[in-house]
Design a protein around this motif. Structure first.
Motif, mmCIF file in Angstrom:
data_model
loop_
_atom_site.group_PDB
_atom_site.id
_atom_site.type_symbol
_atom_site.label_atom_id
_atom_site.label_comp_id
_atom_site.label_asym_id
_atom_site.label_seq_id
_atom_site.Cartn_x
_atom_site.Cartn_y
_atom_site.Cartn_z
ATOM 1 N N LEU A 1 -33.151 61.105 26.682
ATOM 2 C CA LEU A 1 -34.064 61.240 27.817
ATOM 3 C C LEU A 1 -34.702 61.775 28.534
ATOM 4 O O LEU A 1 -35.560 61.799 29.238
ATOM 5 C CB LEU A 1 -31.972 61.257 29.258
ATOM 6 C CG LEU A 1 -31.448 59.714 28.127
ATOM 7 C CD1 LEU A 1 -29.743 59.966 29.277
ATOM 8 C CD2 LEU A 1 -31.967 58.640 28.162
ATOM 9 N N LYS A 2 -34.102 63.208 28.863
ATOM 10 C CA LYS A 2 -35.480 64.574 28.792
ATOM 11 C C LYS A 2 -37.088 63.852 28.078
ATOM 12 O O LYS A 2 -37.041 64.461 29.097
ATOM 13 C CB LYS A 2 -34.588 65.694 27.973
ATOM 14 C CG LYS A 2 -35.969 67.415 29.134
ATOM 15 C CD LYS A 2 -34.545 68.344 28.524
ATOM 16 C CE LYS A 2 -35.699 69.290 28.849
ATOM 17 N NZ LYS A 2 -34.762 70.663 28.937
ATOM 18 N N THR A 3 -36.957 63.300 27.266
ATOM 19 C CA THR A 3 -37.991 63.665 26.822
ATOM 20 C C THR A 3 -39.248 62.178 27.050
ATOM 21 O O THR A 3 -39.833 62.062 26.206
ATOM 22 C CB THR A 3 -37.946 63.859 25.401
ATOM 23 O OG1 THR A 3 -37.291 63.161 24.434
ATOM 24 C CG2 THR A 3 -38.144 65.676 24.710
ATOM 25 N N PHE B 1 -35.166 62.931 31.946
ATOM 26 C CA PHE B 1 -34.291 62.076 32.884
ATOM 27 C C PHE B 1 -33.001 63.209 32.362
ATOM 28 O O PHE B 1 -32.842 63.257 31.202
ATOM 29 C CB PHE B 1 -34.241 60.798 32.927
ATOM 30 C CG PHE B 1 -35.210 60.123 33.148
ATOM 31 C CD1 PHE B 1 -36.126 59.603 34.211
ATOM 32 C CD2 PHE B 1 -36.750 59.530 31.790
ATOM 33 C CE1 PHE B 1 -37.047 59.070 34.551
ATOM 34 C CE2 PHE B 1 -38.456 59.291 32.388
ATOM 35 C CZ PHE B 1 -38.154 58.690 33.910
ATOM 36 N N PRO B 2 -32.355 63.092 33.560
ATOM 37 C CA PRO B 2 -31.125 63.643 33.578
ATOM 38 C C PRO B 2 -30.277 63.105 32.394
ATOM 39 O O PRO B 2 -30.219 61.935 32.589
ATOM 40 C CB PRO B 2 -30.447 63.855 34.520
ATOM 41 C CG PRO B 2 -31.154 63.167 35.631
ATOM 42 C CD PRO B 2 -32.971 62.285 35.012
ATOM 43 N N ILE C 1 -40.331 52.819 29.298
ATOM 44 C CA ILE C 1 -40.034 51.940 30.144
ATOM 45 C C ILE C 1 -38.727 52.831 30.768
ATOM 46 O O ILE C 1 -37.633 51.936 30.093
ATOM 47 C CB ILE C 1 -40.732 50.728 31.361
ATOM 48 C CG1 ILE C 1 -42.308 50.487 30.787
ATOM 49 C CG2 ILE C 1 -40.667 50.812 32.274
ATOM 50 C CD1 ILE C 1 -43.161 50.905 30.979
ATOM 51 N N TRP C 2 -38.754 53.387 32.293
ATOM 52 C CA TRP C 2 -37.809 53.559 33.341
ATOM 53 C C TRP C 2 -36.549 52.829 33.332
ATOM 54 O O TRP C 2 -37.369 52.021 34.389
ATOM 55 C CB TRP C 2 -37.951 55.104 34.021
ATOM 56 C CG TRP C 2 -36.731 55.640 34.201
ATOM 57 C CD1 TRP C 2 -36.098 55.482 35.619
ATOM 58 C CD2 TRP C 2 -35.109 56.197 33.487
ATOM 59 N NE1 TRP C 2 -34.443 55.824 36.018
ATOM 60 C CE2 TRP C 2 -34.879 56.649 34.725
ATOM 61 C CE3 TRP C 2 -34.997 56.454 32.105
ATOM 62 C CZ2 TRP C 2 -32.757 57.115 34.224
ATOM 63 C CZ3 TRP C 2 -33.871 56.912 31.818
ATOM 64 C CH2 TRP C 2 -32.798 57.537 33.117
ATOM 65 N N THR C 3 -36.133 52.278 33.168
ATOM 66 C CA THR C 3 -34.723 50.816 33.587
ATOM 67 C C THR C 3 -33.570 51.317 33.290
ATOM 68 O O THR C 3 -33.781 52.437 32.506
ATOM 69 C CB THR C 3 -34.879 49.698 33.027
ATOM 70 O OG1 THR C 3 -34.696 49.755 32.012
ATOM 71 C CG2 THR C 3 -36.849 49.335 33.154
ATOM 72 N N PRO C 4 -32.879 50.309 34.018
ATOM 73 C CA PRO C 4 -31.159 51.144 33.507
ATOM 74 C C PRO C 4 -30.451 50.649 32.191
ATOM 75 O O PRO C 4 -29.571 51.231 31.895
ATOM 76 C CB PRO C 4 -30.478 49.791 34.472
ATOM 77 C CG PRO C 4 -31.252 49.133 35.895
ATOM 78 C CD PRO C 4 -33.028 49.489 35.168
ATOM 79 N N LEU C 5 -31.268 49.898 31.574
ATOM 80 C CA LEU C 5 -31.444 49.743 30.127
ATOM 81 C C LEU C 5 -31.600 51.042 28.778
ATOM 82 O O LEU C 5 -30.445 50.833 28.456
ATOM 83 C CB LEU C 5 -32.225 48.456 29.641
ATOM 84 C CG LEU C 5 -32.300 48.411 27.916
ATOM 85 C CD1 LEU C 5 -31.027 47.228 27.617
ATOM 86 C CD2 LEU C 5 -33.164 47.649 27.359
ATOM 87 N N ILE C 6 -31.847 52.113 29.782
ATOM 88 C CA ILE C 6 -32.541 53.556 28.427
ATOM 89 C C ILE C 6 -30.642 54.185 29.294
ATOM 90 O O ILE C 6 -30.877 54.137 28.244
ATOM 91 C CB ILE C 6 -33.852 54.041 29.674
ATOM 92 C CG1 ILE C 6 -34.621 53.062 29.472
ATOM 93 C CG2 ILE C 6 -33.654 55.076 28.880
ATOM 94 C CD1 ILE C 6 -35.060 52.271 27.552
#
Length: 294
Positions: free
Chosen positions: A248-250, A17-18, A233-238
């Motif tokens: 984030l990239k990994t 993720f960017p 899990i990809w959520t706004p919390l991350i």
């Protein structure tokens, strides 16, 4: 491979993720890429017809995915969120109503004992009862060494992840009828804790103890208590956790499936635990971790 069989390694985004940063609690429209909550993919089959559900942290992420799935399975749904998450909450309620179900949002801070209890009464008043309680709201932050753990942030973790659940469950339990279900969003962190999430991992381990103890108490009344333990899990919390670009990239790449999960991939777990299909399941922790063992 059958056309109806998806390779789980490639079912969702495989790359990292960017770089991005949000302040807590995090918002869906600022999260890049936007998480998949099942808006386009989840198809219901009437498995929760006529049920009434309350989901804390239901505005985005895993809570939104559960809310969409519950509504499309036939349940009316109340979601709880912070006031600053109203835009996300409105979108989620819209999706509930698009499914032909009654949906309401309740804005406030569940760390407040009165509010955490009132959401139970407001849900029963608006929906006519309460059958499924999903204790999903959570808070986490990155810790660069225990010597840098700030007391106010630690208190927010404990109050959000633990005290609020006790407040809400205490208010709900006396009137839950046989067949009701309580579902807690725990975490793989309860079993495989990361130093950078020390206080968060402590609360998740405590949630597992909460589930097991409450299942013992509630079982003779016909009320089941279980947990879902998500992995990455990809959520706004991350992006609101405080991780750097490399983290984030990994994110999620260390799972056997090689990627992070999407909120939509947890929806079925919550539906299962809320439905009669899991009528002999209580005191359990259901892992949705991309293959990482608990």
């Amino acid at each position: 491979m059958s056309e109806n069989t998806a390779d789980p390694r490639h079912a969702h985004r495989e790359e990292g993720f960017p770089s991005q940063h949000q302040d807590q609690p995090g918002h869906t429209d600022e999260t890049m890429p936007k998480p998949d909550h099942g808006e386009e993919s989840y198809v219901g089959h009437g498995r929760l017809e006529g049920r009434r559900a309350l989901i804390t942290g239901g505005d985005s992420g895993i809570g939104r995915a559960a809310a969409i799935a519950f509504a499309r399975e036939g349940a009316d749904v109340a979601i709880v969120h912070l006031p600053e998450e109203q835009a996300d909450a409105d979108e989620t309620v819209g999706l509930i109503r698009e499914a032909g179900r009654n949906g309401i949002s309740l804005a406030g801070d569940i760390r407040d004992e009165t509010f955490a209890a009132d959401i139970v009464f407001e849900t029963r008043k608006a929906l006519g009862g309460l059958d499924v309680l999903v204790l999903n709201a959570g808070y986490q932050h990155d810790i660069d060494g225990i010597e840098n753990l700030r007391t106010e942030r630690m208190r927010r973790v404990f109050e959000t992840n633990l005290l609020s659940q006790l407040f809400t469950t205490r208010a709900a339990m006396p009137d839950l009828e046989p067949g009701a279900s309580i579902i807690v969003t725990a975490s793989i962190q309860a079993f495989n804790p990361s130093p950078g999430l020390l206080d968060y991992a402590m609360t998740k381990a405590a949630q597992v103890a909460f589930v097991k103890a409450l299942a013992e108490e509630a079982g003779p009344r016909g009320v089941r208590v279980n947990a879902v333990a998500p992995g990455p899990i990809w959520t706004p919390l991350i992006p609101a956790t405080g991780w750097d670009a490399e983290r984030l990239k990994t994110f999620g790449s260390d799972t056997p499936l090689g990627r992070a999960g999407q909120p939509a991939e947890l929806a079925g777990a919550y539906v299962y635990l809320a439905s009669t299909e899991s009528s002999y399941v209580s005191g359990s922790v259901l892992a949705v971790t991309g293959g990482k063992p608990l």
